[in-house]
Design a protein around this motif. Structure first.
Motif, PDB file in Angstrom:
ATOM      1  N   VAL A 105      -2.514 -18.308  -5.682  1.00 40.48           N
ATOM      2  CA  VAL A 105      -3.015 -17.941  -5.944  1.00 40.48           C
ATOM      3  C   VAL A 105      -3.355 -17.215  -4.969  1.00 40.48           C
ATOM      4  O   VAL A 105      -3.076 -15.555  -5.720  1.00 40.48           O
ATOM      5  N   LEU A 106      -4.378 -17.263  -4.325  1.00 41.18           N
ATOM      6  CA  LEU A 106      -5.136 -15.752  -3.528  1.00 41.18           C
ATOM      7  C   LEU A 106      -4.096 -15.059  -2.787  1.00 41.18           C
ATOM      8  O   LEU A 106      -3.536 -14.120  -2.350  1.00 41.18           O
ATOM      9  N   SER A 107      -3.155 -16.076  -2.020  1.00 40.56           N
ATOM     10  CA  SER A 107      -1.744 -15.441  -1.614  1.00 40.56           C
ATOM     11  C   SER A 107      -0.830 -14.753  -2.784  1.00 40.56           C
ATOM     12  O   SER A 107      -1.013 -13.638  -2.233  1.00 40.56           O
ATOM     13  N   LYS A 108      -0.267 -15.047  -3.946  1.00 39.94           N
ATOM     14  CA  LYS A 108      -0.465 -14.026  -4.083  1.00 39.94           C
ATOM     15  C   LYS A 108      -0.873 -12.697  -4.774  1.00 39.94           C
ATOM     16  O   LYS A 108      -0.867 -11.545  -4.601  1.00 39.94           O
ATOM     17  N   ALA A 109      -2.566 -12.789  -4.631  1.00 37.38           N
ATOM     18  CA  ALA A 109      -3.500 -12.230  -5.368  1.00 37.38           C
ATOM     19  C   ALA A 109      -3.350 -10.764  -4.249  1.00 37.38           C
ATOM     20  O   ALA A 109      -3.452  -9.714  -3.980  1.00 37.38           O
ATOM     21  N   GLY A 110      -3.701 -11.714  -3.291  1.00 36.76           N
ATOM     22  CA  GLY A 110      -3.290 -10.328  -2.053  1.00 36.76           C
ATOM     23  C   GLY A 110      -1.889  -9.507  -1.779  1.00 36.76           C
ATOM     24  O   GLY A 110      -2.093  -8.895  -1.115  1.00 36.76           O
ATOM     25  N   GLU A 111      -0.756 -10.194  -1.815  1.00 31.22           N
ATOM     26  CA  GLU A 111      -0.218  -9.561  -2.555  1.00 31.22           C
ATOM     27  C   GLU A 111       0.680  -8.257  -3.279  1.00 31.22           C
ATOM     28  O   GLU A 111       0.932  -7.156  -3.257  1.00 31.22           O
ATOM     29  N   MET A 112      -0.504  -7.994  -3.722  1.00 31.65           N
ATOM     30  CA  MET A 112      -0.639  -7.440  -5.036  1.00 31.65           C
ATOM     31  C   MET A 112      -1.379  -6.361  -4.777  1.00 31.65           C
ATOM     32  O   MET A 112      -1.874  -5.167  -5.429  1.00 31.65           O
ATOM     33  N   SER A 113      -2.682  -6.643  -3.539  1.00 34.09           N
ATOM     34  CA  SER A 113      -3.396  -5.703  -3.062  1.00 34.09           C
ATOM     35  C   SER A 113      -3.366  -4.240  -2.490  1.00 34.09           C
ATOM     36  O   SER A 113      -2.509  -4.600  -1.543  1.00 34.09           O
ATOM     37  N   ASP A 114      -3.933  -3.659  -2.493  1.00 29.28           N
ATOM     38  CA  ASP A 114      -3.566  -2.300  -1.834  1.00 29.28           C
ATOM     39  C   ASP A 114      -5.092  -2.535  -0.669  1.00 29.28           C
ATOM     40  O   ASP A 114      -4.350  -1.653   0.727  1.00 29.28           O
ATOM     41  N   VAL A 115      -6.007  -2.784  -0.967  1.00 33.19           N
ATOM     42  CA  VAL A 115      -7.017  -3.182   0.618  1.00 33.19           C
ATOM     43  C   VAL A 115      -7.516  -4.537  -0.097  1.00 33.19           C
ATOM     44  O   VAL A 115      -7.705  -5.236  -0.671  1.00 33.19           O
ATOM     45  N   ILE A 116      -7.324  -5.315   0.841  1.00 32.28           N
ATOM     46  CA  ILE A 116      -7.650  -6.330   1.236  1.00 32.28           C
ATOM     47  C   ILE A 116      -8.744  -6.864   2.135  1.00 32.28           C
ATOM     48  O   ILE A 116      -8.702  -5.753   3.578  1.00 32.28           O
ATOM     49  N   VAL A 117     -10.147  -7.615   2.358  1.00 28.01           N
ATOM     50  CA  VAL A 117     -11.009  -7.544   2.970  1.00 28.01           C
ATOM     51  C   VAL A 117     -11.910  -9.172   2.455  1.00 28.01           C
ATOM     52  O   VAL A 117     -11.448  -9.657   1.901  1.00 28.01           O
ATOM     53  N   GLY A 118     -11.418  -9.445   3.764  1.00 30.02           N
ATOM     54  CA  GLY A 118     -11.578 -11.084   3.821  1.00 30.02           C
ATOM     55  C   GLY A 118     -12.591 -11.660   4.953  1.00 30.02           C
ATOM     56  O   GLY A 118     -12.281 -10.526   6.056  1.00 30.02           O
ATOM     57  N   ASN A 119     -12.789 -12.475   5.797  1.00 26.16           N
ATOM     58  CA  ASN A 119     -13.346 -13.229   6.557  1.00 26.16           C
ATOM     59  C   ASN A 119     -12.626 -13.639   7.809  1.00 26.16           C
ATOM     60  O   ASN A 119     -11.409 -14.086   6.823  1.00 26.16           O
ATOM     61  N   ASP A 120     -12.566 -14.483   9.053  1.00 22.22           N
ATOM     62  CA  ASP A 120     -11.396 -14.500   9.667  1.00 22.22           C
ATOM     63  C   ASP A 120     -11.329 -16.533   8.867  1.00 22.22           C
ATOM     64  O   ASP A 120     -10.360 -16.705   8.131  1.00 22.22           O
ATOM     65  N   ASP A 121     -12.049 -17.126   8.080  1.00 20.59           N
ATOM     66  CA  ASP A 121     -12.140 -18.350   7.688  1.00 20.59           C
ATOM     67  C   ASP A 121     -11.113 -17.928   6.442  1.00 20.59           C
ATOM     68  O   ASP A 121     -10.089 -19.093   6.058  1.00 20.59           O
ATOM     69  N   GLU A 122     -11.134 -17.257   5.511  1.00 19.08           N
ATOM     70  CA  GLU A 122     -10.466 -17.034   4.726  1.00 19.08           C
ATOM     71  C   GLU A 122      -9.230 -16.577   4.595  1.00 19.08           C
ATOM     72  O   GLU A 122      -7.994 -16.693   3.716  1.00 19.08           O
ATOM     73  N   PHE A 123      -8.975 -15.670   5.882  1.00 19.13           N
ATOM     74  CA  PHE A 123      -7.103 -15.385   5.933  1.00 19.13           C
ATOM     75  C   PHE A 123      -6.605 -16.129   6.444  1.00 19.13           C
ATOM     76  O   PHE A 123      -5.142 -16.829   6.660  1.00 19.13           O
ATOM     77  N   GLY A 124      -7.188 -17.693   7.456  1.00 20.06           N
ATOM     78  CA  GLY A 124      -6.437 -18.308   8.159  1.00 20.06           C
ATOM     79  C   GLY A 124      -6.316 -19.807   6.606  1.00 20.06           C
ATOM     80  O   GLY A 124      -5.289 -20.055   6.617  1.00 20.06           O
ATOM     81  N   PHE A 125      -7.586 -19.842   5.850  1.00 21.42           N
ATOM     82  CA  PHE A 125      -6.769 -20.382   4.661  1.00 21.42           C
ATOM     83  C   PHE A 125      -5.435 -20.009   4.144  1.00 21.42           C
ATOM     84  O   PHE A 125      -4.850 -20.294   3.277  1.00 21.42           O
ATOM     85  N   MET A 126      -5.505 -18.727   3.506  1.00 20.68           N
ATOM     86  CA  MET A 126      -4.290 -18.000   2.895  1.00 20.68           C
ATOM     87  C   MET A 126      -3.401 -18.369   3.681  1.00 20.68           C
ATOM     88  O   MET A 126      -1.778 -18.837   3.549  1.00 20.68           O
ATOM     89  N   ALA A 127      -3.449 -18.193   5.034  1.00 26.27           N
ATOM     90  CA  ALA A 127      -2.230 -18.080   6.244  1.00 26.27           C
ATOM     91  C   ALA A 127      -1.842 -19.955   6.241  1.00 26.27           C
ATOM     92  O   ALA A 127      -0.668 -20.085   7.008  1.00 26.27           O
ATOM     93  N   GLY A 128      -2.667 -20.826   5.428  1.00 29.93           N
ATOM     94  CA  GLY A 128      -2.608 -22.352   5.778  1.00 29.93           C
ATOM     95  C   GLY A 128      -2.851 -22.983   7.144  1.00 29.93           C
ATOM     96  O   GLY A 128      -3.117 -24.352   7.689  1.00 29.93           O
ATOM     97  N   ASP A 129      -3.539 -22.130   7.945  1.00 30.73           N
ATOM     98  CA  ASP A 129      -4.423 -22.195   9.207  1.00 30.73           C
ATOM     99  C   ASP A 129      -5.163 -21.189   9.553  1.00 30.73           C
ATOM    100  O   ASP A 129      -4.566 -20.615  10.127  1.00 30.73           O
ATOM    101  N   LYS A 130      -6.352 -21.650  10.571  1.00 32.37           N
ATOM    102  CA  LYS A 130      -7.177 -20.494  10.714  1.00 32.37           C
ATOM    103  C   LYS A 130      -7.064 -19.756  11.769  1.00 32.37           C
ATOM    104  O   LYS A 130      -6.952 -18.126  11.883  1.00 32.37           O
ATOM    105  N   SER A 131      -6.156 -20.707  12.822  1.00 34.50           N
ATOM    106  CA  SER A 131      -4.927 -19.655  13.589  1.00 34.50           C
ATOM    107  C   SER A 131      -4.704 -18.846  13.196  1.00 34.50           C
ATOM    108  O   SER A 131      -4.104 -18.039  14.593  1.00 34.50           O
TER     109      SER A 131
END
Length: 327
Positions: free
Chosen positions: A189-215
């Protein structure tokens, strides 16, 4: 990708998401030992809205509150901070407002969040369809709005309506595991929201979570900036931030302070960054303004009451030796 700056520079935001009650004892005191608490406004979206207004902008909140004394407390606090409440709607039954108990200390810090039957999750598509998006320059929200229905469908509908009205969509990932039915649902769900957004702000943990792996989080942020988002801010705590825009990567440091608590920094960052962009400043100045606002808030009790006014921010920037060099 649309041009986001004209909308942001209107400095008039519609903010989707929760308002709640915060309660915190005196600095350094543990909740279980406290006899007295200060009550004020909390909730990520409400904090962002209050921060924007305190810095000179305008903001209207769209959410549901419980039809009881706590809900009315929250509405009164929104009005106190100058946030428009036209679309803050009470809901009866068993729904209850969010309540956060937290401490003004870093070592041994405890935060207890009550989100059972949360009133803000009762926001409906009818609620967001009642908003005249042409009144505003941009839409802002935090990821918790997507954690449960009917709020999830309503929030996606708000994104659609805002985009149709030409507003940029500004999304703080704000992943809170306790609000979601599962990590797998949240990732999708958060990945879908990100793809609909023009400005995205998050920390490294949150982007890692969206990617399925922090690395893989940094690559996720980079990919969003290269495909659907105009601006992506990848925050790395004490290591600063990387901002992706126009095919470039901008690295910025932070303003070190002696923190009183770990809460409220992300909300204040968003308010500070948007307010600086609204004033016509460039991305580097805006991201550093957000970092300064975050530093101010973690060094004071409370969240909304700790958000700076323009003079507070000016005084901080004038007296602080930072920012640190970008890592």
């Amino acid at each position: 990708m649309k041009a986001v700056f004209p909308g942001i520079r209107q400095n008039n935001f519609v903010v989707i998401g929760r308002v709640g009650m915060d309660m915190f004892p005196a600095p350094g005191e543990a909740v279980e030992n406290a006899d007295n608490f200060t009550a004020d406004m909390g909730g990520s979206s409400a904090n962002i809205a209050a921060g924007i207004v305190k810095l000179g902008g305008s903001a209207a909140l769209v959410t549901r509150v419980s039809d009881d004394a706590v809900g009315r407390f929250c509405v009164n606090k929104l009005k106190h901070y100058g946030v428009e409440t036209t679309h803050v709607t009470p809901v009866g039954g068993e729904a209850r407002n969010s309540l956060a108990l937290y401490e003004s200390r870093v070592e041994g810090h405890q935060s207890v969040i009550y989100r059972n039957g949360a009133a803000d999750f009762e926001m409906t598509q009818a609620d967001v369809e009642a908003v005249d998006y042409t009144r505003f320059g941009a839409l802002v929200t935090a990821g918790t709005v997507f954690a449960a229905e009917p709020s999830r469908a309503a929030s996606f509908r708000a994104f659609e309506l805002a985009r149709a009205a030409g507003l940029p969509v500004i999304f703080d990932i704000d992943y809170r595991p306790y609000s979601w039915p599962s990590a797998q649902v949240a990732e999708t769900v958060l990945s879908k929201a990100g793809e609909m957004s023009d400005v995205i702000v998050g920390n490294d943990d949150e982007f890692g979570f969206m990617a399925g792996d922090k690395s893989k989080g940094l690559e996720k942020a980079r990919a969003l900036a290269a495909t659907t988002a105009a601006i992506v801010v990848y925050k790395m705590g004490e290591h600063g931030a990387i901002t992706f825009a126009n095919g470039q990567e901008l690295r910025t440091g932070i303003y070190p302070v002696t923190a009183l608590k770990p809460t409220g920094a992300g909300d204040s960052f968003m308010a500070g960054m948007l307010s600086s962009l609204a004033a016509g400043n460039g991305l580097k100045t805006a991201v550093l303004a957000g970092s300064a606002c975050a530093a101010i808030v973690v060094a004071k009790p409370g969240c909304a009451p700790a958000m700076p006014f323009p003079q507070d921010l000016s005084n901080f920037l004038a007296s602080h030796p930072g920012p640190t060099s970008a890592d």
